[in-house]
Design a protein around this motif. Structure first.
Motif, PDB file in Angstrom:
ATOM      1  N   LYS A  18       0.842  -1.205   0.000  1.00  0.00           N
ATOM      2  CA  LYS A  18       0.000   0.000   0.000  1.00  0.00           C
ATOM      3  C   LYS A  18       0.870   1.246   0.000  1.00  0.00           C
ATOM      4  N   TRP A  19       1.907   1.228   0.813  1.00  0.00           N
ATOM      5  CA  TRP A  19       2.812   2.384   0.851  1.00  0.00           C
ATOM      6  C   TRP A  19       3.579   2.536  -0.450  1.00  0.00           C
ATOM      7  N   ILE A  20       3.943   1.407  -1.059  1.00  0.00           N
ATOM      8  CA  ILE A  20       4.664   1.469  -2.342  1.00  0.00           C
ATOM      9  C   ILE A  20       3.777   2.081  -3.416  1.00  0.00           C
ATOM     10  N   TYR A  21       2.527   1.594  -3.507  1.00  0.00           N
ATOM     11  CA  TYR A  21       1.613   2.129  -4.519  1.00  0.00           C
ATOM     12  C   TYR A  21       1.274   3.591  -4.235  1.00  0.00           C
ATOM     13  N   LEU A  22       1.117   3.933  -2.955  1.00  0.00           N
ATOM     14  CA  LEU A  22       0.847   5.325  -2.612  1.00  0.00           C
ATOM     15  C   LEU A  22       2.005   6.217  -3.038  1.00  0.00           C
ATOM     16  N   GLY A  23       3.228   5.766  -2.740  1.00  0.00           N
ATOM     17  CA  GLY A  23       4.398   6.537  -3.165  1.00  0.00           C
ATOM     18  C   GLY A  23       4.484   6.645  -4.678  1.00  0.00           C
ATOM     19  N   TYR A  24       4.145   5.545  -5.356  1.00  0.00           N
ATOM     20  CA  TYR A  24       4.177   5.569  -6.820  1.00  0.00           C
ATOM     21  C   TYR A  24       3.203   6.591  -7.382  1.00  0.00           C
ATOM     22  N   TRP A  25       1.966   6.615  -6.859  1.00  0.00           N
ATOM     23  CA  TRP A  25       0.971   7.536  -7.406  1.00  0.00           C
ATOM     24  C   TRP A  25       1.249   8.979  -7.011  1.00  0.00           C
ATOM     25  N   ILE A  26       1.882   9.189  -5.867  1.00  0.00           N
ATOM     26  CA  ILE A  26       2.322  10.549  -5.533  1.00  0.00           C
ATOM     27  C   ILE A  26       3.368  11.006  -6.535  1.00  0.00           C
ATOM     28  N   LEU A  27       4.294  10.117  -6.870  1.00  0.00           N
ATOM     29  CA  LEU A  27       5.317  10.455  -7.861  1.00  0.00           C
ATOM     30  C   LEU A  27       4.692  10.701  -9.226  1.00  0.00           C
ATOM     31  N   VAL A  28       3.737   9.840  -9.609  1.00  0.00           N
ATOM     32  CA  VAL A  28       3.060  10.015 -10.900  1.00  0.00           C
ATOM     33  C   VAL A  28       2.324  11.349 -10.942  1.00  0.00           C
ATOM     34  N   THR A  29       1.676  11.692  -9.842  1.00  0.00           N
ATOM     35  CA  THR A  29       0.954  12.964  -9.782  1.00  0.00           C
ATOM     36  C   THR A  29       1.899  14.143  -9.954  1.00  0.00           C
ATOM     37  N   LEU A  30       3.037  14.094  -9.272  1.00  0.00           N
ATOM     38  CA  LEU A  30       4.008  15.189  -9.403  1.00  0.00           C
ATOM     39  C   LEU A  30       4.533  15.294 -10.827  1.00  0.00           C
ATOM     40  N   VAL A  31       4.860  14.136 -11.426  1.00  0.00           N
ATOM     41  CA  VAL A  31       5.331  14.149 -12.821  1.00  0.00           C
ATOM     42  C   VAL A  31       4.229  14.647 -13.743  1.00  0.00           C
ATOM     43  N   PHE A  32       3.010  14.211 -13.484  1.00  0.00           N
ATOM     44  CA  PHE A  32       1.879  14.628 -14.314  1.00  0.00           C
ATOM     45  C   PHE A  32       1.670  16.139 -14.215  1.00  0.00           C
ATOM     46  N   LEU A  33       1.731  16.672 -13.007  1.00  0.00           N
ATOM     47  CA  LEU A  33       1.565  18.118 -12.838  1.00  0.00           C
ATOM     48  C   LEU A  33       2.661  18.888 -13.568  1.00  0.00           C
ATOM     49  N   TYR A  34       3.882  18.378 -13.459  1.00  0.00           N
ATOM     50  CA  TYR A  34       4.990  19.048 -14.153  1.00  0.00           C
ATOM     51  C   TYR A  34       4.817  18.949 -15.665  1.00  0.00           C
ATOM     52  N   ASP A  35       4.355  17.788 -16.133  1.00  0.00           N
ATOM     53  CA  ASP A  35       4.206  17.570 -17.573  1.00  0.00           C
ATOM     54  C   ASP A  35       3.029  18.352 -18.152  1.00  0.00           C
ATOM     55  N   ARG A  36       2.061  18.714 -17.305  1.00  0.00           N
ATOM     56  CA  ARG A  36       0.859  19.397 -17.795  1.00  0.00           C
ATOM     57  C   ARG A  36       0.830  20.871 -17.381  1.00  0.00           C
ATOM     58  N   THR A  37       1.970  21.463 -17.184  1.00  0.00           N
ATOM     59  CA  THR A  37       1.986  22.890 -16.806  1.00  0.00           C
ATOM     60  C   THR A  37       1.380  23.783 -17.883  1.00  0.00           C
ATOM     61  N   TYR A  38       1.327  23.273 -19.124  1.00  0.00           N
ATOM     62  CA  TYR A  38       0.721  24.070 -20.193  1.00  0.00           C
ATOM     63  C   TYR A  38      -0.763  24.315 -19.927  1.00  0.00           C
ATOM     64  N   LEU A  39      -1.375  23.437 -19.077  1.00  0.00           N
ATOM     65  CA  LEU A  39      -2.792  23.623 -18.781  1.00  0.00           C
ATOM     66  C   LEU A  39      -3.056  24.910 -17.998  1.00  0.00           C
ATOM     67  N   ILE A  40      -2.028  25.368 -17.283  1.00  0.00           N
ATOM     68  CA  ILE A  40      -2.214  26.611 -16.517  1.00  0.00           C
ATOM     69  C   ILE A  40      -2.487  27.765 -17.461  1.00  0.00           C
ATOM     70  N   GLN A  41      -1.736  27.803 -18.543  1.00  0.00           N
ATOM     71  CA  GLN A  41      -1.932  28.877 -19.526  1.00  0.00           C
ATOM     72  C   GLN A  41      -3.229  28.692 -20.299  1.00  0.00           C
ATOM     73  N   LYS A  42      -3.584  27.451 -20.572  1.00  0.00           N
ATOM     74  CA  LYS A  42      -4.767  27.205 -21.394  1.00  0.00           C
ATOM     75  C   LYS A  42      -6.069  27.300 -20.614  1.00  0.00           C
ATOM     76  N   ALA A  43      -6.024  26.844 -19.326  1.00  0.00           N
ATOM     77  CA  ALA A  43      -7.278  26.741 -18.590  1.00  0.00           C
ATOM     78  C   ALA A  43      -7.302  27.527 -17.288  1.00  0.00           C
ATOM     79  N   GLY A  44      -6.159  28.079 -16.881  1.00  0.00           N
ATOM     80  CA  GLY A  44      -6.115  28.777 -15.610  1.00  0.00           C
ATOM     81  C   GLY A  44      -5.757  27.823 -14.475  1.00  0.00           C
ATOM     82  N   LEU A  45      -5.299  28.392 -13.375  1.00  0.00           N
ATOM     83  CA  LEU A  45      -4.800  27.572 -12.272  1.00  0.00           C
ATOM     84  C   LEU A  45      -5.867  26.672 -11.641  1.00  0.00           C
ATOM     85  N   PRO A  46      -7.089  27.175 -11.334  1.00  0.00           N
ATOM     86  CA  PRO A  46      -8.106  26.290 -10.736  1.00  0.00           C
ATOM     87  C   PRO A  46      -8.447  25.110 -11.645  1.00  0.00           C
ATOM     88  N   ASN A  47      -8.671  25.414 -12.931  1.00  0.00           N
ATOM     89  CA  ASN A  47      -8.996  24.327 -13.864  1.00  0.00           C
ATOM     90  C   ASN A  47      -7.813  23.378 -14.077  1.00  0.00           C
TER      91      ASN A  47
END
Length: 350
Positions: A18-47
């Protein structure tokens, strides 16, 4: 007891997973947020955060279905066509839900750039989703491989311990037989030393029955046991043999499996000192180390011995050493014209 230990290990592994999968998805989320920074310009920070949460949630659902259902029921059973077919349908379903959500929120499918075409956006999202899914599969198989390796290691250790316990059970009766023979010889002679023999034998039996149940015992206790055994043999041999035991080094923190040195001493008595008429000797030197070093010298008979059944103690010793100290021990038995020389070296932790 073993079942309870197995259940505890299983529950511990589940908690770790459970801790391994939790750590994995936290890492995936961080990578995903970094990879999708273009959404801030396209949709705004809340979106941007709303879109990220929806996409990561869909990825988690996709991975859960794949790990819990598709891999066990299709991939591991060799149904590769069905597995890849369902995975493809899952990816299409992910893209469909994501695209409908984008159209509902923005009126278009979000892609890697502000002016991304629909096809480019779909290919981009499909590729990245497939990558995250592959990483999840790799994580799943890595955990399963580690689990299998752990279980195999536990089984191997239990098997080795069972063999060691069996070998030890053969050593104890062997010693008891020899010790009772010593006492019998003295009682036949009506020797005054018989009470001392009974006392020493009781001390030896106490060690055998109560102190040697552990996998490892302090080296000092094992040497004391050996010393008492030799004292019994000295009484039986009288003044006809030169029996010596010398110990050097610090034994305070050294541990050793019980009855590991005794078979070598018994073998020396059996094939040398107990059958010699003149010039019988047995010299034992124990150096605590590390490494532990035991040197034994005993006289060699000057006549040919009749073939006998035996050697159980020595064979058991070799097996125990192989099980307990693989590639970490040396056992050499050298035959010379007038003597036998034995060298035992073990890499003990002292």
């Amino acid at each position: 007891m073993q079942y309870m230990m197995g259940a505890d290990i299983h529950n511990s592994l589940i908690a770790k997973h459970k801790w391994i999968y939790l750590g994995y998805w936290i890492l995936v989320t961080l990578v995903f947020l970094y990879d999708r920074t273009y959404l801030i310009q396209k949709a705004g920070l809340p979106n941007f955060f709303i879109c990220s949460i929806v996409r990561v949630s869909l990825l988690i659902a996709l991975a859960w279905v794949n790990i819990r259902w598709l891999i066990p029921h299709y991939l591991l059973r060799g149904k590769y066509g069905g597995y890849f077919g369902f995975v493809f349908l899952l990816l299409i379903g992910y893209l469909l839900i994501q695209s409908l959500y984008d159209y509902y929120l923005f009126g278009y499918v979000l892609g890697p750039s502000r002016k991304a075409q629909l096809v480019d956006a779909l290919i981009y999202n499909f590729t990245h989703t497939s990558l995250y899914l592959l990483l999840t599969i790799a994580l799943k198989f890595s955990i399963d491989w580690y689990e299998q390796k752990k279980v195999l290691q536990e089984i191997r250790v239990e098997k080795l311990q069972a063999e060691i316990n069996y070998l030890r059970s053969q050593v104890n009766p062997h010693f008891l037989f020899n010790a009772l023979n010593n006492l019998y010889a003295l009682t036949i002679k009506k020797s005054d030393e018989a009470p001392d023999v009974v006392l020493k034998l009781s001390e030896l039996m106490e060690y055998m029955l109560y102190e040697s149940d552990e996998t490892y015992v302090p080296l000092e206790k094992e040497v004391n046991y050996l010393s008492n055994y030799l004292e019994l043999e000295k009484i039986r041999q009288g003044n006809n043999a030169d029996i010596r035991l010398t110990v050097t080094g610090n034994m305070d923190s050294c541990l050793i499996p019980p009855f590991l040195i005794l078979p070598l001493v018994e073998n020396a008595f059996k094939h040398g000192i107990s059958k010699a008429v003149h010039h019988a000797f047995l010299h034992i030197h124990v150096e605590a180390g590390p490494p532990l070093e035991v040197r034994i010298e005993n006289n060699k008979l000057n006549f040919k011995q009749v073939a006998q059944n035996g050697g159980i103690g020595l064979m058991n010793l070799r097996k125990r050493l192989e099980l307990l100290y693989p590639n970490k021990h040396i056992l050499q038995i050298t035959e010379k014209p007038d003597r036998y020389e034995v060298l035992l070296k073990i890499e003990l932790l002292c």
